[in-house]
Design an enzyme around this catalytic site. Structure first.
Site, PDB file in Angstrom:
ATOM      1  N   GLU A 279     -24.532  35.015  58.096  1.00 28.38           N
ATOM      2  CA  GLU A 279     -24.375  33.875  57.168  1.00 28.38           C
ATOM      3  C   GLU A 279     -22.939  33.772  56.668  1.00 28.38           C
ATOM      4  O   GLU A 279     -22.381  32.686  56.568  1.00 28.38           O
ATOM      5  CB  GLU A 279     -25.315  34.036  55.967  1.00 28.38           C
ATOM      6  CG  GLU A 279     -26.774  33.818  56.324  1.00 28.38           C
ATOM      7  CD  GLU A 279     -27.716  34.069  55.162  1.00 28.38           C
ATOM      8  OE1 GLU A 279     -28.814  33.499  55.179  1.00 28.38           O
ATOM      9  OE2 GLU A 279     -27.372  34.840  54.247  1.00 28.38           O
TER      10      GLU A 279
ATOM     11  N   GLY B  18     -33.659  32.073  55.624  1.00 30.28           N
ATOM     12  CA  GLY B  18     -34.452  32.232  54.397  1.00 30.28           C
ATOM     13  C   GLY B  18     -35.424  31.069  54.267  1.00 30.28           C
ATOM     14  O   GLY B  18     -35.398  30.117  55.058  1.00 30.28           O
TER      15      GLY B  18
HETATM   16  C1  A5P Z   1     -31.018  35.210  53.739  1.00 30.08           C
HETATM   17  O1  A5P Z   1     -30.493  36.445  54.088  1.00 30.08           O
HETATM   18  C2  A5P Z   1     -30.520  34.827  52.403  1.00 30.08           C
HETATM   19  O2  A5P Z   1     -29.148  34.817  52.218  1.00 30.08           O
HETATM   20  C3  A5P Z   1     -31.176  33.581  51.877  1.00 30.08           C
HETATM   21  O3  A5P Z   1     -30.382  32.452  52.023  1.00 30.08           O
HETATM   22  C4  A5P Z   1     -31.450  33.841  50.448  1.00 30.08           C
HETATM   23  O4  A5P Z   1     -32.063  35.115  50.369  1.00 30.08           O
HETATM   24  C5  A5P Z   1     -32.359  32.796  49.835  1.00 30.08           C
HETATM   25  O5  A5P Z   1     -33.601  32.863  50.438  1.00 30.08           O
HETATM   26  P1  A5P Z   1     -34.815  31.974  49.970  1.00 30.08           P
HETATM   27  O6  A5P Z   1     -34.436  30.566  50.227  1.00 30.08           O
HETATM   28  O7  A5P Z   1     -35.959  32.455  50.825  1.00 30.08           O
HETATM   29  O8  A5P Z   1     -35.038  32.283  48.527  1.00 30.08           O
END
Ligand code: A5P
Length: 243
Positions: A115, A38
């Site tokens: 994750e 992310g």
């Molecule tokens: C990825 O699949 C997610 O679990 C991210 O950790 C979560 O969506 C947060 O993303 P951002 O940091 O882009 O907001």
């Protein structure tokens, strides 16, 4: 939900950056480190890359192909969960963090399966967010991303709807179906305010066709929140001396 303006976006990025820099400071030589996915985790990986150039020695376990590619480009040594069944710390982002419980909704980027596998194998899970991600109740804003097998996804969606969700098949902006690193689809399930995350977790876990979902319950060690007043630390480890 209104679209953020450019100046709001740049203010949010500054808060994410501060949390990310602080998270990279949690690392010490010799650690096995889960690398999240992310936009906030991307800033963390960048900050780890800077520390690697300064001599930090860690091994990273990436949670997505995208993170693996970024880490390789920064010279961060990588390995697999198969070779390191125990991870010292995973640093990741979140879509929502519930105040008090520190339960999470994750998977906005579609990486929740890897994750969660990496987070579960970790002694500590450090979450980095800007202040907009802190909520009083999970589900008020973010849907729960539910990764489902492609086979029969419509039937799985019907079961999810019976749990009270409004499932939406995740698409790319060009209209093609989003496919996860594991080759599955995502149904974004808007439940509204979630009264009991652990009960919903049990229900989701029991639906045939569900591979994994974005509720992370009871596994957060520390949350680093980028706020206008600086980086706040939440959770059982909040007062732990920094390395
Ligand atoms: C990825 O699949 C997610 O679990 C991210 O950790 C979560 O969506 C947060 O993303 P951002 O940091 O882009 O907001």
């Amino acid at each position: 939900v209104s679209t953020p303006t450019t100046s709001e976006q740049s203010a949010t990025n500054k808060l994410k950056q501060a949390a990310a820099t602080s998270a990279a400071e949690e690392l010490q030589d010799g650690m096995i480190v889960g690398l999240g996915s992310g936009s906030t985790a991307k800033l963390v990986v960048d900050a780890i890359g800077v520390r690697i150039k300064q001599g930090l020695q860690i091994i990273g376990i990436p949670t997505s192909e995208q993170t693996a590619e970024q880490a390789r480009s920064l010279g961060i040594p990588l390995s697999t969960l198969g070779d390191h069944l125990k991870i010292d710390v995973t640093i990741d982002g979140a879509d929502e963090v519930e105040l008090g419980t520190l339960n999470l909704i994750k998977g906005g980027g579609g990486n929740q399966l890897r994750e969660k596998i990496v987070a579960t194998a970790s002694a500590r899970l450090v979450i980095t967010v800007d202040q907009s991600k802190i909520v009083s109740h999970l589900g008020d804003h973010a849907p729960v991303p539910v990764e489902v097998a492609q086979f029969g996804w419509q039937a799985t969606g019907q079961y999810l709807a019976r749990l009270g969700a409004t499932p939406t098949l995740r698409l790319h902006p060009d209209g093609t179906t989003f496919v996860t690193d594991g080759g599955n689809y995502i149904l974004d399930c808007a439940f509204g305010r979630i009264a009991s995350a652990s009960q919903l977790q049990r229900s989701l876990d029991s639906v045939v066709g569900v591979i994994e979902h974005g509720l992370f319950i009871g596994i957060t060690s520390l949350v680093l929140v980028g706020t206008a007043e600086g980086v706040q630390r939440l959770g059982a480890e909040a007062n732990r001396p920094r390395p």
